[in-house]
Enzyme design. Structure first.
Site, PDB file in Angstrom:
ATOM      1  N   CYS A  81       0.846  -1.256  -0.052  1.00  0.00           N
ATOM      2  CA  CYS A  81       0.113  -0.005  -0.115  1.00  0.00           C
ATOM      3  C   CYS A  81       0.998   1.377  -0.166  1.00  0.00           C
ATOM      4  O   CYS A  81       0.606   2.272  -0.644  1.00  0.00           O
ATOM      5  CB  CYS A  81      -0.999  -0.113   1.213  1.00  0.00           C
ATOM      6  SG  CYS A  81      -1.570   1.579   1.439  1.00  0.00           S
ATOM      7  N   CYS A  84       1.272   3.410   5.337  1.00  0.00           N
ATOM      8  CA  CYS A  84       1.841   3.345   6.634  1.00  0.00           C
ATOM      9  C   CYS A  84       3.117   2.814   6.605  1.00  0.00           C
ATOM     10  O   CYS A  84       3.140   1.494   7.195  1.00  0.00           O
ATOM     11  CB  CYS A  84       0.923   2.778   7.641  1.00  0.00           C
ATOM     12  SG  CYS A  84      -0.871   3.435   7.478  1.00  0.00           S
ATOM     13  N   CYS A 177      -8.499  -1.316   6.175  1.00  0.00           N
ATOM     14  CA  CYS A 177      -7.606  -0.569   6.635  1.00  0.00           C
ATOM     15  C   CYS A 177      -7.746   0.127   8.003  1.00  0.00           C
ATOM     16  O   CYS A 177      -8.807   0.158   8.566  1.00  0.00           O
ATOM     17  CB  CYS A 177      -7.752   0.986   5.614  1.00  0.00           C
ATOM     18  SG  CYS A 177      -6.648   2.249   5.997  1.00  0.00           S
ATOM     19  N   TYR A 329      -2.643  31.743   5.387  1.00  0.00           N
ATOM     20  CA  TYR A 329      -2.858  30.206   4.844  1.00  0.00           C
ATOM     21  C   TYR A 329      -3.934  29.802   5.740  1.00  0.00           C
ATOM     22  O   TYR A 329      -3.758  28.761   6.400  1.00  0.00           O
ATOM     23  CB  TYR A 329      -1.909  29.254   4.687  1.00  0.00           C
ATOM     24  CG  TYR A 329      -0.412  29.749   3.776  1.00  0.00           C
ATOM     25  CD1 TYR A 329      -0.539  29.452   2.571  1.00  0.00           C
ATOM     26  CD2 TYR A 329       0.479  30.470   4.611  1.00  0.00           C
ATOM     27  CE1 TYR A 329       0.447  30.230   1.705  1.00  0.00           C
ATOM     28  CE2 TYR A 329       1.626  31.036   3.937  1.00  0.00           C
ATOM     29  CZ  TYR A 329       1.661  30.874   2.545  1.00  0.00           C
ATOM     30  OH  TYR A 329       2.890  31.133   1.790  1.00  0.00           O
ATOM     31  N   CYS A 426       3.928  21.223   8.132  1.00  0.00           N
ATOM     32  CA  CYS A 426       3.845  19.817   7.942  1.00  0.00           C
ATOM     33  C   CYS A 426       5.086  19.004   7.228  1.00  0.00           C
ATOM     34  O   CYS A 426       4.886  18.213   6.654  1.00  0.00           O
ATOM     35  CB  CYS A 426       2.531  19.416   7.253  1.00  0.00           C
ATOM     36  SG  CYS A 426       2.378  20.198   5.783  1.00  0.00           S
TER      37      CYS A 426
END
Length: 468
Positions: A81, A84, A177, A329, A426
């Site tokens: 996937c 993670c 998931c 922002y 982030c």
């Protein structure tokens, strides 16, 4: 190791973690080796796949010894996937490497020392923490190596799941998931079964046709559910059939929306989204504030950690009720409204019109009168007239996307020169890049890392800067 085209390294000890979750080792000559799909502490044999001047990129050929920090992944899709990547690493070590990455980036890229390095804030939920998940329909699912090598003719090629990394036209069919609470898995799997039973076409990425395109499942802290389905083409009979099924099968779903999207991409922002059932939005609460969350709204995906992040931001700003604060922002104005009770005036700026409309609507809903919101490009909006109208800011809060602030925004902050800047990020690498420029006028006082996304290498950070 003579031929660069076929370099293999034996018994490589992986000693740390680097950007994007790669594990790092060193050759006997001291050259850095970046290894995917491994964790620090592993001892591996690797094949070099890219040879750069200062480092190698390599893939694992064999594990000689497994790290004591390894854990068994919860998910059956782990390793394929790509969502993670750190499920196989203990949570304590995840936090350690995330914290180290934030502070190392600020020191190395930002060339900044002598700031307070606060311990990372862990997430209270290690799984099932996301409030929004997006899945893609595909008629050509990703096949396992066993399926490819077998002589059996694979018939069931429809998928509803995630895109394989770097494979735009391949979708991994997801059975379970662990990122979103139930009934997320139940809804997704049920929709897929119903679509197959009704012979509905799944999207064909190569031919750019089909019927079913994407599914978004969104929830709030009360676990109320929003469903948004994208269809590639207008087919009123099948659209109604699918939407009726979701409504009847899942009474816990509060609102159901849909859009017809014949574009080359599945971006929502320019689509006409229609409400089939319910109000078309969910309500979310942070403290005594309420926010309307629509299908296009940006809202932090880890609700519990978002509250902590906003509290840290407000605490860093050290407001006493007399300050003018600019919130750059601002998105839908969540931070602006969260700090408004401690400020004289908060001015939020955002380039997305829908977000600003939502910010104004939420402020009115919360009876907040000391927030103003403006839509415009951050690098252009801070004219002398704008500042004269709203006042010079005492504090600027900035929460840019991953690419960081535009250089003109950085220069504007330097020109306006507020007493304090609180930088929420982030991506600590682009944050550090911006701080390196700002440090000509500002001192970095302290930095707080916050884990918003357990089992991944992503991490948020908040920095407090004060005018020298």
């Amino acid at each position: 190791m003579r031929r660069k085209k076929n370099i293999q390294i034996s018994n490589l000890v992986l000693i740390s973690a680097g950007a994007k979750g790669v594990a790092i080792g060193k050759t006997e000559e001291g050259k850095t080796v970046l290894v995917g799909n491994a964790v620090p502490g592993d001892v591996v044999d690797v094949q070099v796949i890219k040879s750069k001047k200062n480092y190698y990129e390599a893939k694992v050929l064999d594990f000689i010894k497994y790290s004591s920090d390894r854990e068994n992944p919860e998910c059956i899709h782990f390793g394929i996937c790509g969502g993670c990547k750190w499920q196989n690493l203990s949570y304590e070590k995840q936090l350690e490497y995330k914290e180290k990455e934030v502070y190392n980036n600020i020191k190395r890229i930002g060339k900044i020392d002598n700031f307070q390095e606060l311990s990372i804030i862990p997430s209270s939920d290690k799984y099932n923490y996301r409030n929004k998940m997006e899945f893609s329909f595909s008629n050509a699912r990703w096949l396992t190596s066993e399926e490819i090598q077998s002589e059996i003719n694979v018939i069931d090629k429809d998928a509803l799941g995630f895109h394989i990394p770097q494979q735009w036209n391949k979708v991994l069919d997801i059975q379970e998931c662990f990122l979103q609470k139930e009934p997320s898995n139940k809804i997704r799997n049920s929709i897929k079964r119903f679509a197959i039973k009704q012979n509905m076409e799944f999207y064909d990425f190569k031919e750019k046709n089909g019927f079913l395109r994407t599914l978004m499942i969104r929830s709030n802290s009360k676990n109320e559910i929003m469903i948004l389905l994208q269809f590639f083409k207008e087919d009123s009979e099948n659209i109604e059939k699918m939407l009726n099924y979701v409504r009847d099968e899942f009474p816990e779903v509060k609102t159901i929306l849909y859009a017809v999207n014949p574009k080359g991409n599945d971006s929502l922002y320019d689509l006409d989204i229609k409400t089939f059932h319910g109000t078309g939005f969910l309500m979310e609460e942070i403290g005594n504030l309420k926010f309307k969350i629509g299908p296009k709204s940006f809202f932090q995906t880890n609700y519990k950690q978002a509250v902590k992040l906003y509290e840290i931001t407000r605490n860093f700003a050290e407001l006493n009720g007399e300050e003018i604060v600019y919130d750059l922002y601002t998105g839908t104005g969540t931070i602006a409204q969260f700090i408004s009770c401690k400020a004289k005036l908060v001015v939020g700026v955002e380039s997305v019109p829908e977000a600003i409309r939502a910010a104004k609507e939420n402020a009115e809903y919360n009876n907040i009168s000391n927030c103003r919101f403006y839509c415009g490009d951050m690098k252009d909006i801070f004219t002398e007239e704008f500042i004269y109208e709203n006042g010079y800011p005492d504090v600027i809060i900035t929460d840019p996307p991953r690419e960081g602030m535009h250089k003109n925004v950085v220069n504007t902050i330097l020109r306006i020169a507020p007493k304090k800047v609180v930088y929420v990020s982030c991506n600590s690498a682009t944050q550090a890049r911006d701080l390196e420029i700002i440090k000509e006028k500002y001192e970095v006082i302290k930095v707080q890392a916050v884990d918003m996304f357990p089992q991944t290498y992503h991490v948020e950070s908040v920095a407090l800067l004060k005018l020298k």
